[in-house]
Design a protein around this motif. Structure first.
Motif, mmCIF file in Angstrom:
data_model
loop_
_atom_site.group_PDB
_atom_site.id
_atom_site.type_symbol
_atom_site.label_atom_id
_atom_site.label_comp_id
_atom_site.label_asym_id
_atom_site.label_seq_id
_atom_site.Cartn_x
_atom_site.Cartn_y
_atom_site.Cartn_z
ATOM 1 N N ILE A 43 12.285 3.066 3.677
ATOM 2 C CA ILE A 43 11.526 3.633 2.556
ATOM 3 C C ILE A 43 12.226 3.188 1.285
ATOM 4 O O ILE A 43 13.435 3.372 1.141
ATOM 5 C CB ILE A 43 11.457 5.164 2.636
ATOM 6 N N PHE A 44 11.484 2.585 0.382
ATOM 7 C CA PHE A 44 12.143 2.001 -0.775
ATOM 8 C C PHE A 44 11.690 2.629 -2.073
ATOM 9 O O PHE A 44 10.629 3.228 -2.165
ATOM 10 C CB PHE A 44 11.947 0.483 -0.806
ATOM 11 N N ASP A 45 12.532 2.460 -3.059
ATOM 12 C CA ASP A 45 12.290 2.997 -4.393
ATOM 13 C C ASP A 45 12.844 1.982 -5.379
ATOM 14 O O ASP A 45 14.053 1.793 -5.466
ATOM 15 C CB ASP A 45 12.981 4.347 -4.551
ATOM 16 N N GLN A 46 11.971 1.316 -6.118
ATOM 17 C CA GLN A 46 12.413 0.245 -6.988
ATOM 18 C C GLN A 46 12.937 0.733 -8.337
ATOM 19 O O GLN A 46 13.689 0.037 -8.999
ATOM 20 C CB GLN A 46 11.265 -0.742 -7.227
ATOM 21 N N THR A 47 12.526 1.927 -8.768
ATOM 22 C CA THR A 47 12.873 2.348 -10.130
ATOM 23 C C THR A 47 13.541 3.722 -10.217
ATOM 24 O O THR A 47 14.186 4.020 -11.205
ATOM 25 C CB THR A 47 11.618 2.374 -11.013
ATOM 26 N N GLY A 48 13.381 4.570 -9.217
ATOM 27 C CA GLY A 48 13.981 5.898 -9.300
ATOM 28 C C GLY A 48 13.445 6.803 -8.204
ATOM 29 O O GLY A 48 12.391 6.546 -7.634
ATOM 30 N N ASN A 49 14.175 7.892 -7.917
ATOM 31 C CA ASN A 49 13.811 8.762 -6.800
ATOM 32 C C ASN A 49 12.459 9.435 -7.004
ATOM 33 O O ASN A 49 11.666 9.559 -6.079
ATOM 34 C CB ASN A 49 14.902 9.810 -6.588
ATOM 35 N N ASP A 50 12.200 9.916 -8.223
ATOM 36 C CA ASP A 50 10.916 10.556 -8.480
ATOM 37 C C ASP A 50 9.774 9.557 -8.339
ATOM 38 O O ASP A 50 8.673 9.906 -7.911
ATOM 39 C CB ASP A 50 10.915 11.176 -9.876
ATOM 40 N N THR A 51 10.030 8.315 -8.711
ATOM 41 C CA THR A 51 9.009 7.282 -8.592
ATOM 42 C C THR A 51 8.641 7.064 -7.130
ATOM 43 O O THR A 51 7.476 6.820 -6.799
ATOM 44 C CB THR A 51 9.500 5.962 -9.213
ATOM 45 N N ALA A 63 14.488 10.036 0.978
ATOM 46 C CA ALA A 63 13.585 9.556 2.021
ATOM 47 C C ALA A 63 12.802 10.709 2.630
ATOM 48 O O ALA A 63 11.621 10.577 2.946
ATOM 49 C CB ALA A 63 14.368 8.808 3.109
ATOM 50 N N ASP A 64 13.455 11.875 2.787
ATOM 51 C CA ASP A 64 12.764 13.031 3.348
ATOM 52 C C ASP A 64 11.588 13.450 2.464
ATOM 53 O O ASP A 64 10.477 13.686 2.956
ATOM 54 C CB ASP A 64 13.738 14.214 3.489
ATOM 55 N N SER A 65 11.815 13.554 1.157
ATOM 56 C CA SER A 65 10.745 14.002 0.269
ATOM 57 C C SER A 65 9.657 12.946 0.154
ATOM 58 O O SER A 65 8.462 13.280 0.091
ATOM 59 C CB SER A 65 11.318 14.340 -1.112
ATOM 60 N N CYS A 66 10.030 11.681 0.142
ATOM 61 C CA CYS A 66 9.032 10.605 0.106
ATOM 62 C C CYS A 66 8.185 10.634 1.367
ATOM 63 O O CYS A 66 6.964 10.449 1.322
ATOM 64 C CB CYS A 66 9.714 9.253 -0.032
ATOM 65 N N LEU A 67 8.832 10.869 2.500
ATOM 66 C CA LEU A 67 8.106 10.897 3.771
ATOM 67 C C LEU A 67 7.130 12.068 3.807
ATOM 68 O O LEU A 67 6.022 11.946 4.349
ATOM 69 C CB LEU A 67 9.094 11.000 4.927
ATOM 70 N N ASP A 115 0.817 -1.211 0.000
ATOM 71 C CA ASP A 115 0.000 0.000 0.000
ATOM 72 C C ASP A 115 0.851 1.262 0.000
ATOM 73 O O ASP A 115 0.427 2.304 -0.506
ATOM 74 C CB ASP A 115 -0.931 0.005 1.216
ATOM 75 N N ILE A 116 2.022 1.185 0.592
ATOM 76 C CA ILE A 116 2.928 2.328 0.650
ATOM 77 C C ILE A 116 4.345 1.823 0.384
ATOM 78 O O ILE A 116 4.642 0.651 0.619
ATOM 79 C CB ILE A 116 2.871 3.062 2.020
ATOM 80 N N PRO A 117 5.245 2.696 -0.102
ATOM 81 C CA PRO A 117 6.612 2.261 -0.403
ATOM 82 C C PRO A 117 7.479 2.203 0.857
ATOM 83 O O PRO A 117 8.525 2.860 0.961
ATOM 84 C CB PRO A 117 7.101 3.325 -1.387
ATOM 85 N N VAL A 118 7.048 1.413 1.796
ATOM 86 C CA VAL A 118 7.765 1.265 3.059
ATOM 87 C C VAL A 118 7.879 -0.228 3.357
ATOM 88 O O VAL A 118 6.916 -0.978 3.194
ATOM 89 C CB VAL A 118 7.041 1.978 4.215
ATOM 90 N N ALA A 119 9.064 -0.658 3.772
ATOM 91 C CA ALA A 119 9.289 -2.045 4.151
ATOM 92 C C ALA A 119 9.620 -2.112 5.637
ATOM 93 O O ALA A 119 10.313 -1.240 6.171
ATOM 94 C CB ALA A 119 10.414 -2.651 3.328
#
Length: 343
Positions: free
Chosen positions: A204-212, A240-244, A169-173
């Motif tokens: 906080i994870f990103d599988q394809t890129g920071n903007d993703t 991680a800051d911007s994703c958060l 549901d969210i990009p967090v593991a």
């Protein structure tokens, strides 16, 4: 006198009598074989139903530290409507009839009964074994009451493991090695990460890129399906800051309908992957890890560092949530939504 001494045709009489007896025996044998097949079919359906019902109580078994009461209650509750030979199927709450098993669903992985109780060993399946005394016609004719019946034993195992794949549901593991994966989920408890990019609980994870990562956090781009065994690639501290921040806005929208909220607004229950911790783990929450299962977390607060607040994710680790997904893999608070037969 010559007619009385004529024995021609007698053999036909004996052959006819022999064939008649032999035919009766074959008919009787056919009746017995058909009857045994019928009883086995009825018995198999009975133990299948009992095992599936019992496996549905695996979360209760694990949450109650290995108490089989709920498993036994569910497995035996359908006896009256689950008949064999037009009688109550008679499944009893006995450890030799209803067994809680541990391990995975693959052949050879399940251990029945489980070697121990939670938190040391978690139940994943239920096996039901029943023996039905079956009356026979042919044996009764030949041997009398001594051979009037035979025993037919049937067994069935139903597995209720964790979700083996899913779309987070969210990009967090969740970093499972830091919270005692997978045995410590015997009761809901709250975990909190004081600094998301420097923590021991979350990645906080990103599988394809920071903007993703930002788009996934905001909910404007779907998170890819994750499987047990996949690698989770974590973002750096700046991303991680911007994703958060986007995750905080989404959390507030989920709770209040707008992105301007402060303090604890939860809960927001989401499913996320659980990763192991690699040998080179720095404890910074920025290390990649391999997915070992899925967990359901009810987030109670997210702070993104704006307005002078600390960065944090606070959530309650759920133990008995039900989540759609195929059975298989380990579990940590998230179970498949239905048991499956693995007999």
């Amino acid at each position: 006198m010559r007619l009385l001494n004529n024995s021609r045709g007698v053999a036909i009489i004996y052959v006819t009598l022999f064939l008649l007896v032999l035919g009766m025996l074959f008919v009787a044998l056919g009746i017995d074989v058909g009857w045994m097949a019928y009883v086995r079919t009825q018995g198999q359906a009975s133990v299948d139903a009992a095992a599936l019902r019992g496996a549905a109580a695996i979360p209760s078994y694990n949450a109650s530290n290995g108490d089989p009461a709920k498993v036994n209650a569910l497995a035996t509750s359908i006896d009256a409507d689950n008949t064999v030979m037009n009688q109550d199927s008679g499944t009893v709450a006995s450890s030799s009839v209803i067994e809680v098993c541990s391990g995975g669903p693959a052949p050879g992985d399940l251990q029945c009964p489980a070697a121990g109780a939670p938190p040391d060993v978690w139940g994943t399946a239920v096996r039901v074994t029943r023996t039905f005394p079956t009356p026979l016609f042919l044996s009764r004719v030949i041997m009398g009451s001594a051979g009037a019946s035979t025993n037919i034993t049937v067994s069935s195992t139903a597995f209720l493991g964790g979700v083996g794949e899913g779309q987070p549901d969210i990009p967090v593991a969740l970093r499972g090695c830091k919270v005692g994966w997978p045995q410590s989920c015997n009761a809901p408890r709250t975990i909190q990460s004081p600094e998301t990019q420097d923590n021991s609980f979350f990645t906080i994870f990103d599988q394809t890129g920071n903007d993703t990562c930002k788009k996934m956090a905001a909910g404007t781009e779907p998170i890819p399906v994750v499987h047990v065994g996949d690698e989770i690639k974590a973002v750096g501290s700046g991303q991680a800051d911007s994703c958060l921040a986007d995750l905080k806005d989404r959390y507030c929208i989920e709770r209040t309908g707008n992105k301007n909220c402060d303090g604890e607004e939860g809960p927001w229950c989401v499913t996320m992957p659980v990763t192991d911790c690699p040998s080179a783990d720095t404890g910074q929450g920025k290390d990649s890890g391999t997915v070992v299962g899925f967990a359901t977390m009810c987030i109670t607060n997210i702070q993104d560092g704006r307005k002078g607040t600390p960065k944090l994710i606070a959530a309650e680790l759920g133990c008995n949530f039900v989540e759609q997904g195929p059975s298989g893999g380990q579990f940590f608070g998230t179970y498949a939504n239905r048991p499956v037969l693995v007999r």
